[in-house]
Scaffold this motif. Sequence first.
Motif, mmCIF file in Angstrom:
data_model
loop_
_atom_site.group_PDB
_atom_site.id
_atom_site.type_symbol
_atom_site.label_atom_id
_atom_site.label_comp_id
_atom_site.label_asym_id
_atom_site.label_seq_id
_atom_site.Cartn_x
_atom_site.Cartn_y
_atom_site.Cartn_z
ATOM 1 N N ALA A 1 15.417 -15.101 -10.202
ATOM 2 C CA ALA A 1 16.021 -15.380 -11.501
ATOM 3 C C ALA A 1 15.303 -16.532 -12.200
ATOM 4 O O ALA A 1 14.848 -17.489 -11.567
ATOM 5 C CB ALA A 1 17.506 -15.730 -11.327
ATOM 6 N N ASP A 2 15.215 -16.446 -13.516
ATOM 7 C CA ASP A 2 14.640 -17.538 -14.305
ATOM 8 C C ASP A 2 15.488 -18.793 -14.145
ATOM 9 O O ASP A 2 16.723 -18.726 -14.075
ATOM 10 C CB ASP A 2 14.601 -17.151 -15.785
ATOM 11 N N GLY A 3 14.831 -19.931 -14.081
ATOM 12 C CA GLY A 3 15.529 -21.200 -13.976
ATOM 13 C C GLY A 3 15.846 -21.628 -12.560
ATOM 14 O O GLY A 3 16.390 -22.717 -12.355
ATOM 15 N N TRP A 4 15.511 -20.787 -11.586
ATOM 16 C CA TRP A 4 15.753 -21.108 -10.177
ATOM 17 C C TRP A 4 14.426 -21.284 -9.460
ATOM 18 O O TRP A 4 13.490 -20.517 -9.664
ATOM 19 C CB TRP A 4 16.564 -20.003 -9.503
ATOM 20 N N VAL A 5 14.352 -22.309 -8.622
ATOM 21 C CA VAL A 5 13.155 -22.576 -7.828
ATOM 22 C C VAL A 5 13.320 -21.918 -6.469
ATOM 23 O O VAL A 5 14.377 -22.051 -5.831
ATOM 24 C CB VAL A 5 12.930 -24.099 -7.668
ATOM 25 N N TYR A 6 12.306 -21.219 -6.011
ATOM 26 C CA TYR A 6 12.358 -20.529 -4.728
ATOM 27 C C TYR A 6 12.236 -21.545 -3.598
ATOM 28 O O TYR A 6 11.278 -22.326 -3.542
ATOM 29 C CB TYR A 6 11.241 -19.495 -4.649
ATOM 30 N N GLY A 7 13.214 -21.519 -2.679
ATOM 31 C CA GLY A 7 13.317 -22.569 -1.662
ATOM 32 C C GLY A 7 12.462 -22.348 -0.435
ATOM 33 O O GLY A 7 12.970 -22.397 0.699
ATOM 34 N N PHE A 8 11.178 -22.144 -0.640
ATOM 35 C CA PHE A 8 10.235 -21.986 0.460
ATOM 36 C C PHE A 8 9.144 -23.037 0.265
ATOM 37 O O PHE A 8 8.161 -22.806 -0.435
ATOM 38 C CB PHE A 8 9.650 -20.574 0.458
ATOM 39 N N PRO A 9 9.318 -24.243 0.850
ATOM 40 C CA PRO A 9 8.403 -25.352 0.572
ATOM 41 C C PRO A 9 6.949 -25.052 0.897
ATOM 42 O O PRO A 9 6.048 -25.662 0.322
ATOM 43 C CB PRO A 9 8.939 -26.486 1.474
ATOM 44 N N GLU A 10 6.724 -24.117 1.814
ATOM 45 C CA GLU A 10 5.366 -23.798 2.239
ATOM 46 C C GLU A 10 4.653 -22.837 1.293
ATOM 47 O O GLU A 10 3.509 -22.440 1.540
ATOM 48 C CB GLU A 10 5.392 -23.199 3.650
ATOM 49 N N LEU A 11 5.307 -22.437 0.214
ATOM 50 C CA LEU A 11 4.730 -21.445 -0.696
ATOM 51 C C LEU A 11 3.362 -21.887 -1.203
ATOM 52 O O LEU A 11 2.413 -21.107 -1.232
ATOM 53 C CB LEU A 11 5.688 -21.217 -1.867
#
Length: 310
Positions: A87-97
């Motif tokens: 979704a727009d406005g949400w950061v994907y919570g995978f720090p290793e990305l």
Amino acid sequence: MTAKIFIDGEHGTTGLQIRSRLADRKDIELISVPTERRKEKAARAECLNAADIAILCLPDDAARESVSLIENDTTRVIDASTAHRVADGWVYGFPELDRQQGRAIAEARRVANPGCWPQGPIALLRPLVSAGLLPADFPVTVNGITGYSGGGRTMIEDYEAKGEDAPEFLLYGLSLSHKHLPELRQYANLARDPLMQPAVGNFAQGMVAAVPLQLGHLDRVPKGEELHAAIADHYAGLEESVLEVAPLEALERSPEIEPERYNGTNTMRLHVFVNDTRAQALLIAVYDNLGKGASGAAVQNLDLMLGDMA
């Protein structure tokens, strides 16, 4: 400063695991809806608006409702559901990305916790697509096995009730429309949907995710050493990372490729196996579906966000 944390859905599988991981922390205050008010939307709203960070461990529609109940611009959110992962406005919570993702999570108001199934394949594929070793339109197949806790409360109760009569190996997702496909495609930088074939085993938690690669039709076929180096280089020096990359070895079998090996930890270990003569590779991720795959990932993201508040 002691941060106020509210786990909305703390009595579910993921919520209980997160609460257990946070129970002895002195830097946070866990707030909860009183037992007698658990079914009151107003009580949830009070806790959501009182929290510095709310962690949503709910079905998708309930998670969307919780976000709508937040009426201030101070409560930050980690959503463990599927609702906001692309979704727009949400950061994907995978720090290793990538090398910027940890900072993006630390500064975010809204973080979407990754699903257990996509994380391993994303960790394996994104470095190869970014390095140009795999084209974005490569026909990707993902398979593997997870513990029955990955199916939520209903599957847990079903497996535990059946005991030894529960299936040892149960294929699912046979409609070929697994709910995690959009996030896997987006964050692995793929141009087409992968073919995903998941399975459940008769064990509570842990998982192995595998990505077999038929490389022979590529204009330039990468060697195994190149694949391994690209993955290892991607994670080298990442301070936020809990990922490990196993050495490139020629093995017929390995005791490390065992779903329950990292249960109770936040570790994810990545393996690359190759046959250069056949132009084939097998990429494997081993991790705890309730650790790095769910509650561990949520706590990892929480710590990044708390660090930004300090």
